[in-house]
Design a protein around this motif. Structure first.
Motif, PDB file in Angstrom:
ATOM      1  N   UNK A  21       0.857  -1.158   0.040  1.00  0.00           N
ATOM      2  CA  UNK A  21       0.130  -0.076   0.104  1.00  0.00           C
ATOM      3  C   UNK A  21       0.951   1.173   0.107  1.00  0.00           C
ATOM      4  N   UNK A  22       0.322   2.257  -0.943  1.00  0.00           N
ATOM      5  CA  UNK A  22       1.223   3.477  -0.886  1.00  0.00           C
ATOM      6  C   UNK A  22       0.221   4.485  -0.707  1.00  0.00           C
ATOM      7  N   UNK A  23       0.542   5.394   0.358  1.00  0.00           N
ATOM      8  CA  UNK A  23      -0.509   6.275   0.811  1.00  0.00           C
ATOM      9  C   UNK A  23       0.054   7.806   0.347  1.00  0.00           C
ATOM     10  N   UNK A  24      -0.772   8.374  -0.536  1.00  0.00           N
ATOM     11  CA  UNK A  24      -0.397   9.877  -0.709  1.00  0.00           C
ATOM     12  C   UNK A  24      -0.982  10.799  -0.053  1.00  0.00           C
ATOM     13  N   UNK A  25      -0.346  11.923   0.398  1.00  0.00           N
ATOM     14  CA  UNK A  25      -1.114  13.039   0.811  1.00  0.00           C
ATOM     15  C   UNK A  25      -1.303  13.927  -0.132  1.00  0.00           C
ATOM     16  N   UNK A  26      -2.679  14.874  -0.135  1.00  0.00           N
ATOM     17  CA  UNK A  26      -3.090  15.603  -1.031  1.00  0.00           C
ATOM     18  C   UNK A  26      -3.571  16.720  -0.395  1.00  0.00           C
ATOM     19  N   UNK A  27      -3.451  18.131  -0.458  1.00  0.00           N
ATOM     20  CA  UNK A  27      -4.142  19.292   0.088  1.00  0.00           C
ATOM     21  C   UNK A  27      -5.558  18.939  -0.001  1.00  0.00           C
ATOM     22  N   UNK A  28      -6.157  19.475   1.290  1.00  0.00           N
ATOM     23  CA  UNK A  28      -7.539  19.593   1.575  1.00  0.00           C
ATOM     24  C   UNK A  28      -8.489  19.844   0.206  1.00  0.00           C
ATOM     25  N   UNK A 212      -3.170   7.719 -11.119  1.00  0.00           N
ATOM     26  CA  UNK A 212      -2.933   8.813 -10.442  1.00  0.00           C
ATOM     27  C   UNK A 212      -2.317   9.962 -11.491  1.00  0.00           C
ATOM     28  N   UNK A 213      -2.078   9.536 -12.602  1.00  0.00           N
ATOM     29  CA  UNK A 213      -1.667  10.595 -13.373  1.00  0.00           C
ATOM     30  C   UNK A 213      -2.701  11.326 -14.377  1.00  0.00           C
ATOM     31  N   UNK A 214      -3.461  12.282 -13.454  1.00  0.00           N
ATOM     32  CA  UNK A 214      -4.203  13.142 -14.009  1.00  0.00           C
ATOM     33  C   UNK A 214      -4.177  14.402 -13.029  1.00  0.00           C
ATOM     34  N   UNK A 215      -4.769  15.452 -13.484  1.00  0.00           N
ATOM     35  CA  UNK A 215      -4.853  16.585 -12.804  1.00  0.00           C
ATOM     36  C   UNK A 215      -5.387  16.665 -11.361  1.00  0.00           C
ATOM     37  N   UNK A 216      -6.407  15.656 -11.111  1.00  0.00           N
ATOM     38  CA  UNK A 216      -6.934  15.592 -10.025  1.00  0.00           C
ATOM     39  C   UNK A 216      -5.921  15.262  -8.837  1.00  0.00           C
ATOM     40  N   UNK A 217      -4.752  14.703  -9.191  1.00  0.00           N
ATOM     41  CA  UNK A 217      -3.655  14.080  -8.143  1.00  0.00           C
ATOM     42  C   UNK A 217      -2.463  14.759  -8.404  1.00  0.00           C
ATOM     43  N   UNK A 218      -2.480  15.908  -8.999  1.00  0.00           N
ATOM     44  CA  UNK A 218      -1.181  16.629  -9.400  1.00  0.00           C
ATOM     45  C   UNK A 218      -0.236  17.267  -8.203  1.00  0.00           C
ATOM     46  N   UNK A 219      -0.930  17.364  -7.150  1.00  0.00           N
ATOM     47  CA  UNK A 219      -0.252  17.855  -5.946  1.00  0.00           C
ATOM     48  C   UNK A 219       0.172  16.440  -4.870  1.00  0.00           C
TER      49      UNK A 219
END
Length: 243
Positions: A21-28, A212-219
Motif C-alpha cells: 500500500x502506498x498512501x499519498x497526501x493531498x491538500x484538502x 494517479x497521472x491526471x490533474x486531480x492528483x497533480x499535487x
C-alpha cells in the motif's frame, strides 16, 4: 433487483498473501472533489487528506460459508480515499471510499461489478517477490511499483506530512469500513474483519501509477508505504442507509 445486488449483499471471506500500500497526501482542497456527500475527508492536522493505492495478491475469495476450493484467486489494484461517515445512529465511522479497482481476472471484474460499486476493470497485473524486493507491474498500462524489503524501519518518504512512523501508522490501516454512495442519498457500509494486521514500512524506488497521472492528483506526495502479509480477511454483508 440488479441495483440491490450491487450493495455487497452477502458476507465474503478471503486471504491476502501480500498487500503493498502506498498512501499519498493531498491538500484538502484537492481531496474534497473526490468525495461525495455525505462522506467527509479524514484529515491530518486539518490540512492533508489521503489517497491510497493498494496492490493485493488475493486467494480463495468466496461468499462466507463456501468451501475454499470454490474461491477466486486474483491480483487487485485498488484506489481509495480516506473518509469519515456519521451514520444514521450518530456513530462516526472511519474508512475508505473506492475510486476504482483493477484486477487481472475477467471473472473477478464481472463478479465485482455485479455485487459492488467498486468500478472494476481488467489489467495485466503481475507480482514479483524476492528476498529484497516486491514488484507490481503491468505491461498493459505501464504500471510499475517497486518496494524494498528493508531490515530496519526505513525513513518516511521525502515530503511526507508525517513526522515519524507513529504518526503515519494511523493511515496504514486497517480501515474498519468501506463506503459506497448511490446518488448522494444512499450509503452502503461494509465492515471488514481481519487478524494479524502488522504493517511493515518499506522504501519505494518506483511508483509509476497511471491511475494517479491526471490533474486531480497533480499535487500528491508520497506519505507512507507498507506491506502486510498472510492476512485472513472477511467482509460483512453491506448495510444500506437511506438519507
Amino acid at each position: 433487483m440488479f441495483e440491490s445486488l450491487r450493495s455487497h449483499p452477502f458476507a465474503v471471506n478471503a486471504f491476502f498473501n501480500h498487500s503493498l500500500v502506498l498512501t499519498y497526501a493531498l491538500p484538502v482542497e484537492d481531496i474534497l472533489p473526490l468525495i461525495p456527500a455525505p462522506l467527509e475527508p479524514d484529515l491530518f492536522h486539518g490540512k492533508w487528506g489521503f489517497v491510497a493505492a493498494a496492490f493485493v495478491q488475493t486467494s480463495a475469495l468466496r461468499p462466507k460459508g463456501f468451501p475454499v476450493w470454490m474461491g477466486n484467486d486474483f491480483l487487485l489494484a485498488g484506489y481509495r480515499v480516506f473518509v469519515r461517515y456519521r451514520n444514521l445512529a450518530g456513530h462516526r465511522l472511519r474508512g475508505l471510499y473506492i475510486l476504482a479497482s483493477q484486477t487481472d481476472s475477467a471473472r473477478m471484474q464481472r463478479m465485482g461489478n455485479f455485487f459492488t460499486r467498486y468500478s472494476y476493470t481488467t489489467d495485466a497485473l503481475s507480482f514479483t517477490r524476492t528476498d529484497q524486493l516486491l514488484k507490481v507491474q503491468s505491461g498493459k498500462t505501464g504500471l510499475s511499483v517497486i518496494a524494498g524489503h528493508a531490515d530496519a524501519e526505513p525513513a518516511l518518504p521525502a515530503g511526507s506530512p508525517f513526522a515519524d512512523w507513529k504518526e503515519a501508522r494511523r493511515f496504514a490501516g486497517p480501515m474498519p469500513f468501506t463506503f459506497s454512495v448511490i446518488n448522494k442519498s444512499t450509503v452502503v457500509v461494509v465492515e471488514g474483519v481481519r487478524s494479524n494486521w502488522t504493517p511493515r514500512p518499506v522504501s519505494i524506488t518506483a511508483d509509476r501509477i497511471p491511475f494517479l497521472d491526471n490533474s486531480a492528483f497533480r499535487n500528491r506526495r508520497l506519505a507512507n508505504a507498507f506491506v502486510v502479509e498472510d492476512i485472513p480477511y472477511s467482509w460483512k454483508k453491506g448495510v444500506v442507509e437511506k438519507w
